[in-house]
Design a protein around this motif. Structure first.
Motif, mmCIF file in Angstrom:
data_model
loop_
_atom_site.group_PDB
_atom_site.id
_atom_site.type_symbol
_atom_site.label_atom_id
_atom_site.label_comp_id
_atom_site.label_asym_id
_atom_site.label_seq_id
_atom_site.Cartn_x
_atom_site.Cartn_y
_atom_site.Cartn_z
ATOM 1 N N ALA A 19 0.830 -1.210 0.000
ATOM 2 C CA ALA A 19 0.000 0.000 0.000
ATOM 3 C C ALA A 19 0.860 1.254 0.000
ATOM 4 N N SER A 20 1.947 1.259 0.759
ATOM 5 C CA SER A 20 2.796 2.457 0.874
ATOM 6 C C SER A 20 3.519 2.803 -0.423
ATOM 7 N N ASN A 21 3.468 1.917 -1.415
ATOM 8 C CA ASN A 21 4.076 2.204 -2.715
ATOM 9 C C ASN A 21 3.052 2.586 -3.779
ATOM 10 N N LEU A 22 1.768 2.584 -3.427
ATOM 11 C CA LEU A 22 0.751 3.047 -4.371
ATOM 12 C C LEU A 22 0.911 4.551 -4.553
ATOM 13 N N PRO A 23 0.752 5.080 -5.765
ATOM 14 C CA PRO A 23 0.966 6.519 -5.990
ATOM 15 C C PRO A 23 0.152 7.421 -5.067
ATOM 16 N N ASN A 24 -1.081 7.039 -4.759
ATOM 17 C CA ASN A 24 -1.939 7.865 -3.909
ATOM 18 C C ASN A 24 -1.591 7.780 -2.419
ATOM 19 N N LEU A 25 -0.740 6.819 -2.047
ATOM 20 C CA LEU A 25 -0.350 6.655 -0.648
ATOM 21 C C LEU A 25 1.154 6.809 -0.424
ATOM 22 N N ALA A 26 1.928 6.923 -1.488
ATOM 23 C CA ALA A 26 3.389 6.902 -1.397
ATOM 24 C C ALA A 26 4.019 8.210 -0.945
ATOM 25 N N GLY A 27 3.436 9.330 -1.290
ATOM 26 C CA GLY A 27 4.085 10.617 -1.025
ATOM 27 C C GLY A 27 3.876 11.125 0.382
ATOM 28 N N GLY A 28 4.329 12.338 0.584
ATOM 29 C CA GLY A 28 4.088 13.008 1.857
ATOM 30 C C GLY A 28 5.166 12.805 2.892
ATOM 31 N N LYS A 29 4.875 13.319 4.056
ATOM 32 C CA LYS A 29 5.793 13.261 5.192
ATOM 33 C C LYS A 29 5.729 11.886 5.853
ATOM 34 N N THR A 30 6.617 11.676 6.793
ATOM 35 C CA THR A 30 6.569 10.458 7.599
ATOM 36 C C THR A 30 6.383 10.846 9.063
ATOM 37 N N PHE A 31 5.841 9.913 9.815
ATOM 38 C CA PHE A 31 5.709 10.095 11.257
ATOM 39 C C PHE A 31 6.066 8.784 11.941
ATOM 40 N N GLU A 32 6.024 8.736 13.249
ATOM 41 C CA GLU A 32 6.523 7.613 14.044
ATOM 42 C C GLU A 32 5.423 6.596 14.344
ATOM 43 N N LEU A 33 5.721 5.306 14.152
ATOM 44 C CA LEU A 33 4.831 4.199 14.506
ATOM 45 C C LEU A 33 5.660 3.153 15.231
ATOM 46 N N THR A 34 5.248 2.806 16.449
ATOM 47 C CA THR A 34 5.959 1.804 17.244
ATOM 48 C C THR A 34 4.960 0.838 17.872
ATOM 49 N N SER A 35 5.487 -0.184 18.520
ATOM 50 C CA SER A 35 4.647 -1.143 19.231
ATOM 51 C C SER A 35 5.346 -1.588 20.507
#
Length: 188
Positions: A19-35
């Protein structure tokens, strides 16, 4: 079953279809995700694996920070790019209220009423489907991808998000930012 896994050892969907490589989902900034349940690129505990292979299908707890303040909605997608299929196997899709900053363990199960969480269809049923790789196929990567959407998904092709296919939900989303944490699971 281990023989099938060995025969399919070199067949993998690959990271390109995530999903993160689909053109509509690939761009933009990043933020933090942990578990608190696993570190990035570590092995997932058996309780997070499928009941079919002795696990509990218990979704891991997730925590995030740095989501843009203008996020309309959050979209969580869990995929296996090592599945021997044409595209990564979708283990979970959920729409989240943008005010949320965490999910407790088990929040993505079907029938669990977690405020601000809408559990959608996955590749096989509804809600979180734990890892169940083919025996002998080698380690599988499970990508937990969280997207800060620029607009709210209210319908997908004339259907509610809950009745739409996972890939249709992904196609209907537009992300302004994203985060990712990966875990591994293998059946020997």
């Amino acid at each position: 079953m281990a023989i099938i896994g060995k025969l399919l050892k070199n067949r993998r969907a690959g990271e390109d279809g995530l999903a993160s490589n689909l053109p509509n989902l690939a761009g933009g900034k990043t933020f933090e995700l942990t578990s608190p349940d696993f570190d990035h690129e570590s092995v997932l505990d058996k309780i997070h694996a499928s009941k079919r292979i002795g696990g509990q299908d218990l979704s891991p707890a997730l925590i995030w920070s740095g989501v843009p303040g203008d996020a309309a909605q959050l979209l969580l997608v869990v995929e296996d790019p090592d599945a021997p299929t044409g595209l990564p196997f979708v283990h979970c899709v959920a729409l989240l209220d943008p005010a949320l900053t965490a999910l407790p363990q088990g929040a993505l199960q079907t029938g669990t009423a977690t405020p601000g969480v809408r559990v959608l269809r996955s590749g096989m049923g509804r809600g979180y489907q734990g890892p169940a790789p083919i025996k002998g196929h080698g380690p599988h990567r499970y990508t937990f991808q969280l997207f800060a959407l620029t607009t709210t998904i209210t319908e997908v092709g004339g259907k509610s998000p809950e009745s739409a296919k996972p890939r249709d939900v992904l196609a209907a989303a537009t992300a302004g930012a994203k985060a990712r944490i990966d875990g591994f699971y293998e059946r020997l």
